[in-house]
Scaffold this active site. Structure first.
Site, short mmCIF file in Angstrom:
data_model
loop_
_atom_site.label_atom_id
_atom_site.label_comp_id
_atom_site.label_asym_id
_atom_site.label_seq_id
_atom_site.Cartn_x
_atom_site.Cartn_y
_atom_site.Cartn_z
N GLY A 110 0.84 -1.21 0.00
CA GLY A 110 0.00 0.00 0.00
C GLY A 110 0.86 1.25 0.00
N ARG B 96 1.08 -5.08 -5.88
CA ARG B 96 1.22 -6.33 -5.13
C ARG B 96 1.50 -7.40 -6.18
NH1 ARG B 96 -0.63 -4.65 0.03
NH2 ARG B 96 -2.23 -3.04 -0.16
N ASP C 34 5.16 -4.78 6.06
CA ASP C 34 5.75 -6.05 6.50
C ASP C 34 5.72 -7.14 5.42
OD1 ASP C 34 3.03 -6.21 6.70
OD2 ASP C 34 3.00 -7.27 8.62
N THR D 180 4.20 2.83 5.60
CA THR D 180 2.80 2.41 5.79
C THR D 180 2.17 3.37 6.79
OG1 THR D 180 1.38 0.69 6.73
CG2 THR D 180 3.64 0.65 7.45
N ASP E 128 -0.09 2.70 8.93
CA ASP E 128 -0.63 2.04 10.13
C ASP E 128 0.26 2.09 11.37
OD1 ASP E 128 -2.93 1.36 8.82
OD2 ASP E 128 -2.22 -0.61 8.19
N ASP F 75 2.50 -0.02 12.25
CA ASP F 75 2.40 -1.35 12.86
C ASP F 75 3.70 -2.15 12.71
OD1 ASP F 75 2.26 -1.60 10.14
OD2 ASP F 75 0.61 -3.03 10.12
N ARG G 199 -6.54 -2.31 10.54
CA ARG G 199 -7.22 -3.60 10.62
C ARG G 199 -6.78 -4.38 11.86
NH1 ARG G 199 -6.11 -5.26 5.36
NH2 ARG G 199 -7.19 -3.42 4.68
P1 ATP Z 1 0.80 -2.76 3.51
O1 ATP Z 1 1.24 -2.70 4.97
O2 ATP Z 1 0.45 -1.45 2.99
O3 ATP Z 1 -0.21 -3.84 3.21
P2 ATP Z 1 2.80 -4.58 2.61
O4 ATP Z 1 4.20 -4.41 2.18
O5 ATP Z 1 2.59 -5.36 3.88
O6 ATP Z 1 2.15 -3.16 2.68
P3 ATP Z 1 1.72 -6.79 1.03
O7 ATP Z 1 0.69 -6.79 -0.02
O8 ATP Z 1 1.51 -7.65 2.23
O9 ATP Z 1 1.97 -5.26 1.42
O10 ATP Z 1 3.13 -7.22 0.36
C1 ATP Z 1 3.61 -6.57 -0.80
C2 ATP Z 1 4.23 -7.57 -1.73
O11 ATP Z 1 5.33 -8.23 -1.05
C3 ATP Z 1 3.33 -8.73 -2.15
O12 ATP Z 1 2.49 -8.38 -3.22
C4 ATP Z 1 4.34 -9.79 -2.56
O13 ATP Z 1 4.82 -9.55 -3.85
C5 ATP Z 1 5.48 -9.55 -1.56
N1 ATP Z 1 5.35 -10.53 -0.46
C6 ATP Z 1 4.54 -10.48 0.61
N2 ATP Z 1 4.66 -11.60 1.36
C7 ATP Z 1 5.56 -12.39 0.72
C8 ATP Z 1 6.12 -13.69 0.95
N3 ATP Z 1 5.75 -14.40 2.02
N4 ATP Z 1 7.01 -14.16 0.06
C9 ATP Z 1 7.40 -13.46 -1.00
N5 ATP Z 1 6.91 -12.24 -1.30
C10 ATP Z 1 6.01 -11.70 -0.46
#
Ligand code: ATP
Length: 328
Positions: A15, A76, A107, A130, A132, A134, A176
């Site tokens: 995000g 994503r 994360d 992010t 949040d 978090d 969330r």
């Molecule tokens: P937000 O906190 O805004 O959701 P985020 O970085 O946690 O941000 P995610 O959608 O959870 O967002 O992760 C972003 C991208 O990171 C995913 O689309 C994927 O490509 C990669 N990713 C997440 N988890 C894994 C994993 N376990 N293994 C490999 N790639 C991952």
């Protein structure tokens, strides 16, 4: 002896959050300062797999420090979750002679970065972007402060209409799994109640508390609700419940949604982004990898990505108490 780093890639993933552009700018300019090439990778891991790269110099990032969103776009990527996808990404990085990555995201993005580092021994550093707040290892994630200001501004406006019509407003804010946004904006916006995922207030206590505040002379009320509050009802069901169990209030709902992620970053987030970008690039140049940069007790610190991902932030109990006292 680790390979000397001559070219660094930067991407934004997951995000978006205000301050990501300021962080990109900082990464690019720190690279320029140290005579290291910098490559912008578009659309997060998706663009990494496809080789959607562009060389960036100090002038390529002019005029973006004050802009929300991310000039590199975010995405994503399902493919990056698979070994084959990550293999493709590694190939593209090798072809472009990129030696290290700065990943700006949450994360999930850090989990992907850590796995990528383990599989290919590829240097990575994360910048927590992010709204949040978090992520363990930093008192503030990038965008949190801006989101707080955006939401408080919205609550102030809702308050105007609430008090003109004797209305009770449920205002839903992002969060969330964590209530950091809700708790802070609830206090700053003078909310009568704050519902957060970390604490189960219970429906009866909510109605009791609202009745109490009305008896004390309040004619309008604002209840801030984090998306993931524990009461077990969504915000519209909450409205129905209060409608049925409280008389005399015109109950309304306002879901703030994605506007919380937009807008120009606050001064705090711009400074934080600038500091984080410098720390991320200089840490890579010092041979550090698999860390996240963060703000701890006013200073830039590194936390292993694994700890940042696995740890769970705690709600500030002192703030909870302040909010209880303020709603007297
Ligand atoms: P937000 O906190 O805004 O959701 P985020 O970085 O946690 O941000 P995610 O959608 O959870 O967002 O992760 C972003 C991208 O990171 C995913 O689309 C994927 O490509 C990669 N990713 C997440 N988890 C894994 C994993 N376990 N293994 C490999 N790639 C991952």
């Amino acid at each position: 002896m680790p390979k000397a780093i001559k070219k660094i890639g930067v991407l934004t993933s997951g995000g978006d959050s205000p301050g990501m552009n300021a962080a990109i700018r900082s990464v690019v300019r720190t690279c320029a300062y140290h005579n290291v090439e910098c490559v912008g990778i578009y659309r997060g891991y998706e663009g990494l797999i496809e080789g959607d790269f562009q060389l960036l110099d100090a002038r390529s990032v002019r005029g973006i420090i004050n802009k929300g969103g991310t000039m590199l776009k975010s995405a994503r990527s399902k493919e990056f979750r698979e070994k084959e996808g990550r293999q493709k990404a590694f190939r593209k990085l090798s072809e472009a002679s990129i030696d290290a990555l700065v990943i700006i995201g949450g994360d999930g993005s850090f989990t992907g970065a850590m796995i990528f580092n383990e599989e290919f021994d590829f240097p990575v550093i994360g910048i927590p972007g992010t709204i949040d707040n978090d992520i363990v290892g930093t008192s503030n994630t990038l965008g949190f402060d801006t989101a707080l200001n955006t939401v408080v501004d919205a609550i102030d406006k809702i308050r105007d209409t609430a008090s003109s019509h004797n209305r009770l407003f449920f205002v839903e804010v992002m969060g969330r799994d964590v209530g950091h946004i809700a708790l802070n904006v609830g206090i700053a916006g003078g909310a009568e109640e704050i519902l957060i995922p970390e604490e189960d207030l219970g429906l009866d206590r909510l109605v009791e508390s609202l009745n109490r505040s009305r008896k004390s002379g309040k004619t309008s009320s604002i209840v801030v609700v984090a998306e993931g509050d524990k009461i077990g009802k969504n915000i519209f069901e909450l409205k129905d419940y209060v409608d049925q169990n409280m008389e005399g209030y015109d109950v309304r709902v306002s879901v703030l949604g994605h506007m919380q992620r937009g807008g120009p970053p606050s001064c705090f987030d711009r400074v934080l982004a600038s500091r984080m970008g410098v720390k991320a690039v200089e840490s890579l140049l010092e041979g550090k990898t698999n860390y996240m940069v963060g703000l701890m007790n006013g200073a830039m610190e590194l936390t292993p990505l694994e700890m940042a991902i696995k740890g769970k932030t705690k709600i500030n109990l002192e703030l909870l108490r302040v909010s209880d006292i303020m709603s007297t």
